[in-house]
Design a protein around this motif. Sequence first.
Motif, mmCIF file in Angstrom:
data_model
loop_
_atom_site.group_PDB
_atom_site.id
_atom_site.type_symbol
_atom_site.label_atom_id
_atom_site.label_comp_id
_atom_site.label_asym_id
_atom_site.label_seq_id
_atom_site.Cartn_x
_atom_site.Cartn_y
_atom_site.Cartn_z
ATOM 1 N N ASP A 114 9.771 11.913 -21.620
ATOM 2 C CA ASP A 114 9.705 13.365 -21.483
ATOM 3 C C ASP A 114 9.047 13.636 -20.129
ATOM 4 O OD1 ASP A 114 6.918 13.113 -21.763
ATOM 5 O OD2 ASP A 114 6.956 13.680 -23.872
ATOM 6 N N GLU A 115 8.876 14.886 -19.786
ATOM 7 C CA GLU A 115 8.347 15.231 -18.468
ATOM 8 C C GLU A 115 6.953 14.635 -18.247
ATOM 9 O OE1 GLU A 115 7.360 19.272 -16.085
ATOM 10 O OE2 GLU A 115 9.299 19.184 -17.129
ATOM 11 N N GLY A 116 6.119 14.647 -19.278
ATOM 12 C CA GLY A 116 4.781 14.074 -19.167
ATOM 13 C C GLY A 116 4.809 12.578 -18.891
ATOM 14 N N ASP A 117 5.773 11.872 -19.489
ATOM 15 C CA ASP A 117 5.895 10.430 -19.254
ATOM 16 C C ASP A 117 6.227 10.145 -17.792
ATOM 17 O OD1 ASP A 117 5.453 9.866 -21.955
ATOM 18 O OD2 ASP A 117 7.603 9.913 -22.427
ATOM 19 N N LEU A 118 7.144 10.930 -17.225
ATOM 20 C CA LEU A 118 7.513 10.726 -15.825
ATOM 21 C C LEU A 118 6.343 11.034 -14.896
ATOM 22 C CD1 LEU A 118 11.159 12.122 -15.764
ATOM 23 C CD2 LEU A 118 10.422 9.734 -15.727
ATOM 24 N N GLU A 119 5.571 12.062 -15.217
ATOM 25 C CA GLU A 119 4.388 12.378 -14.413
ATOM 26 C C GLU A 119 3.375 11.239 -14.479
ATOM 27 O OE1 GLU A 119 2.877 16.155 -15.735
ATOM 28 O OE2 GLU A 119 4.692 17.216 -15.087
ATOM 29 N N ASN A 120 3.158 10.687 -15.662
ATOM 30 C CA ASN A 120 2.242 9.548 -15.812
ATOM 31 C C ASN A 120 2.728 8.332 -15.026
ATOM 32 O OD1 ASN A 120 0.417 10.912 -17.445
ATOM 33 N ND2 ASN A 120 1.451 10.281 -19.334
ATOM 34 N N PHE A 121 4.032 8.099 -15.055
ATOM 35 C CA PHE A 121 4.640 6.996 -14.310
ATOM 36 C C PHE A 121 4.379 7.165 -12.812
ATOM 37 C CE2 PHE A 121 8.667 5.297 -12.353
ATOM 38 C CZ PHE A 121 8.425 3.964 -12.604
ATOM 39 N N GLU A 122 4.628 8.360 -12.302
ATOM 40 C CA GLU A 122 4.423 8.621 -10.874
ATOM 41 C C GLU A 122 2.948 8.501 -10.492
ATOM 42 O OE1 GLU A 122 6.363 12.418 -10.664
ATOM 43 O OE2 GLU A 122 8.288 11.504 -10.144
ATOM 44 N N ARG A 123 2.066 8.980 -11.360
ATOM 45 C CA ARG A 123 0.617 8.857 -11.108
ATOM 46 C C ARG A 123 0.183 7.391 -11.104
ATOM 47 N NH1 ARG A 123 -0.917 13.882 -14.024
ATOM 48 N NH2 ARG A 123 -0.318 12.686 -15.826
ATOM 49 N N ALA A 124 0.720 6.613 -12.024
ATOM 50 C CA ALA A 124 0.374 5.193 -12.089
ATOM 51 C C ALA A 124 0.835 4.465 -10.820
ATOM 52 C CB ALA A 124 0.992 4.550 -13.330
ATOM 53 N N ILE A 125 2.013 4.807 -10.327
ATOM 54 C CA ILE A 125 2.500 4.213 -9.073
ATOM 55 C C ILE A 125 1.544 4.559 -7.937
ATOM 56 C CG2 ILE A 125 4.297 4.337 -7.303
ATOM 57 C CD1 ILE A 125 6.357 4.556 -9.571
ATOM 58 N N GLU A 126 1.178 5.836 -7.829
ATOM 59 C CA GLU A 126 0.265 6.262 -6.767
ATOM 60 C C GLU A 126 -1.071 5.514 -6.865
ATOM 61 O OE1 GLU A 126 -0.144 10.520 -6.889
ATOM 62 O OE2 GLU A 126 2.010 10.816 -6.647
ATOM 63 N N HIS A 127 -1.587 5.391 -8.075
ATOM 64 C CA HIS A 127 -2.861 4.701 -8.278
ATOM 65 C C HIS A 127 -2.785 3.236 -7.833
ATOM 66 C CE1 HIS A 127 -6.689 3.621 -10.058
ATOM 67 N NE2 HIS A 127 -6.074 2.626 -10.673
ATOM 68 N N LEU A 128 -1.696 2.568 -8.190
ATOM 69 C CA LEU A 128 -1.558 1.150 -7.854
ATOM 70 C C LEU A 128 -1.262 0.924 -6.381
ATOM 71 C CD1 LEU A 128 0.355 -0.134 -10.989
ATOM 72 C CD2 LEU A 128 -1.985 -0.695 -10.319
ATOM 73 N N GLN A 129 -0.752 1.927 -5.676
ATOM 74 C CA GLN A 129 -0.458 1.785 -4.254
ATOM 75 C C GLN A 129 -1.723 1.846 -3.402
ATOM 76 O OE1 GLN A 129 2.638 4.851 -3.807
ATOM 77 N NE2 GLN A 129 3.915 3.212 -3.025
ATOM 78 N N LYS A 130 -2.832 2.310 -3.954
ATOM 79 C CA LYS A 130 -4.076 2.448 -3.173
ATOM 80 C C LYS A 130 -4.693 1.121 -2.871
ATOM 81 C CE LYS A 130 -4.999 7.007 -4.891
ATOM 82 N NZ LYS A 130 -5.861 7.884 -5.617
#
Length: 130
Positions: A114-130
Amino acid sequence: NGMFKEYNVSVLALNMSTMGASHIKPYKECIPENIPLIDIHIIVGRLKSLFLSRLCRMQLLKTTQETLKDKTFCLSLPKPGLFGNMGAWNRYGAYIYLIDDVGRARWRASGPPDEGDLENFERAIEHLQK
């Protein structure tokens, strides 16, 4: 583990069936271009794999972006339980994982997001890229 060292994060898509693969397609569509995608399609069973592995690869290559063709492949497995350690128990499903730079799965999802899952996915990517 060496294959992940070049990137802070990679995405692993584990597809057990065509139906399952369509469920994780929204995740794959929002992966930034600088993040590698490892797209694995699994054929379970020796007889199935004998007949379908080549057909599967040919079909996948027809629908795969040109830049991903060398990273898309099919695997043949005698038993679906081999992926139990990855939390991939549903042999008709598909799973998406975020893999960190040392090869650990840091995030996992299965089924249509759902939309929340995709937002969490994108946030997790951003977090791991740091």
